[in-house]
Design an enzyme around this catalytic site. Structure first.
Site, PDB file in Angstrom:
ATOM      1  N   GLU A 246       0.812  -1.220   0.000  1.00 54.22           N
ATOM      2  CA  GLU A 246       0.000   0.000   0.000  1.00 54.22           C
ATOM      3  C   GLU A 246       0.846   1.271   0.000  1.00 54.22           C
ATOM      4  O   GLU A 246       0.332   2.360  -0.262  1.00 54.22           O
ATOM      5  CB  GLU A 246      -0.926   0.010   1.224  1.00 54.22           C
ATOM      6  CG  GLU A 246      -2.028  -1.037   1.198  1.00 54.22           C
ATOM      7  CD  GLU A 246      -3.099  -0.762   0.165  1.00 54.22           C
ATOM      8  OE1 GLU A 246      -3.078   0.331  -0.440  1.00 54.22           O
ATOM      9  OE2 GLU A 246      -3.955  -1.636  -0.050  1.00 54.22           O
TER      10      GLU A 246
ATOM     11  N   GLU B  16       7.473 -21.905   7.885  1.00 57.21           N
ATOM     12  CA  GLU B  16       7.851 -21.022   8.987  1.00 57.21           C
ATOM     13  C   GLU B  16       8.900 -21.633   9.913  1.00 57.21           C
ATOM     14  O   GLU B  16       9.432 -20.957  10.792  1.00 57.21           O
ATOM     15  CB  GLU B  16       6.629 -20.641   9.817  1.00 57.21           C
ATOM     16  CG  GLU B  16       6.056 -21.782  10.632  1.00 57.21           C
ATOM     17  CD  GLU B  16       4.869 -21.342  11.480  1.00 57.21           C
ATOM     18  OE1 GLU B  16       4.880 -21.664  12.668  1.00 57.21           O
ATOM     19  OE2 GLU B  16       3.962 -20.685  10.953  1.00 57.21           O
TER      20      GLU B  16
END
Length: 294
Positions: free
Chosen positions: A82, A113
């Site tokens: 953004e 992960e």
């Protein structure tokens, strides 16, 4: 142990959520969500430190790097993505890395992960330097991928920040700055995409927005480095110029054209009654801050 973490405990307020009406479920969730901003508020002094580090990185031609796994990684990628349309910055200035790569944004790759080495490699791939700020995000505060990222970032001298949702977190002990918004047990046990994720999103909003304000990307409360890349944004650009200078729509349109579609340059041209080259020089001397050109 994972099962001892507050974020993994059962929430006594929602033990019978499966017996409730849809409205009651939504009300339960909303009541729990109300607690999130208060947990973030308690961490503002640490968030402030993270912003100072990020601004220093930006002023040193460094970057802000978010890194995480699962929901935490996706939130970092979201906030990073953004920044270019909002603040007119390069997509390299704020980057989001997620364990398992871009495919993991839309498809869960939970096993990814568990590798500290993968995090180091991902940071090597983007050529991490000591001028960058690395923000590791993990609700549990113990994700190996994030621990590996912060450890490597420390090794090369980058600034390091940990965002987690449990106190005394493992990643908080590795990073220079620990932001630990303790959101407690989730509505659905262990589903940290809920309150923990909401807290993380609020914190990332604060870090990126305050850091961009700190390098002159905002004038008053206007997005003056917005890039007018489509019809909607062209119209918004003109209206930003109107708000900042009190000119009419046609005048704003004319100045935007004269300024080669730079909203910030157009505003300075109007405020200082100067031409485009002079406006650019004023902004250069003011390090991009419109207020400092006056």
């Amino acid at each position: 142990m994972l099962d001892k973490l507050p974020t993994e405990q059962r929430n006594p307020k929602t033990m019978d959520i499966d017996t409730k009406s849809i409205k009651e479920i939504l009300e339960m969730m909303n009541r729990e969500d109300f607690t999130v901003p208060q947990t973030v508020q308690k961490e503002i002094s640490f968030i402030e430190e993270a912003v100072h580090r990020t601004i220093h990185s930006f002023k040193s031609n460094g970057r802000l790097i978010y890194i995480g796994a699962g929901t935490s990684g996706r939130l970092g990628v979201l906030d990073a993505s953004e920044c270019p349309p909002t603040f007119g910055v390069s997509s390299e200035m704020v980057k989001g890395l997620i364990s398992g790569g871009l495919e993991a944004i839309t498809k869960a790759k939970e096993g990814a992960e568990d590798s500290e080495a993968m995090a180091k490699q991902d940071l090597l791939d983007i050529k991490l330097t000591e001028h960058d700020t690395v923000i590791g995000i993990a609700a549990s505060g113990r994700t190996p991928y994030v621990k590996g990222a912060l450890s490597y970032a420390n090794e090369i001298g980058a600034s390091t920040v940990a965002i987690s949702n449990n106190k005394n977190s493992e990643i908080g002990k590795i990073a220079e700055i620990a932001i630990e918004a303790e959101t407690g047990p989730e509505v659905i046990t262990g589903s940290t995409r809920l309150k923990a994720g909401t807290a993380q999103k609020l914190i990332l909003n604060m870090i990126s927005t305050a850091s961009m304000i700190g390098v002159g990307k905002v004038y008053e409360n206007l997005m003056v480095d917005l890039k007018p890349t489509n019809k909607k944004l062209v119209d918004r650009s003109k209206r930003i110029i109107m708000e900042a200078t009190q000119v009419d729509y046609t005048t704003a349109e004319n100045y935007l054209q004269k300024a080669n579609n730079s909203v910030k340059t157009a505003i300075v041209m109007i405020l200082l009654n100067c031409n485009v080259d002079e406006a650019i020089q004023h902004l250069d001397r003011a390090e991009g801050f419109i207020r400092k050109t006056k």
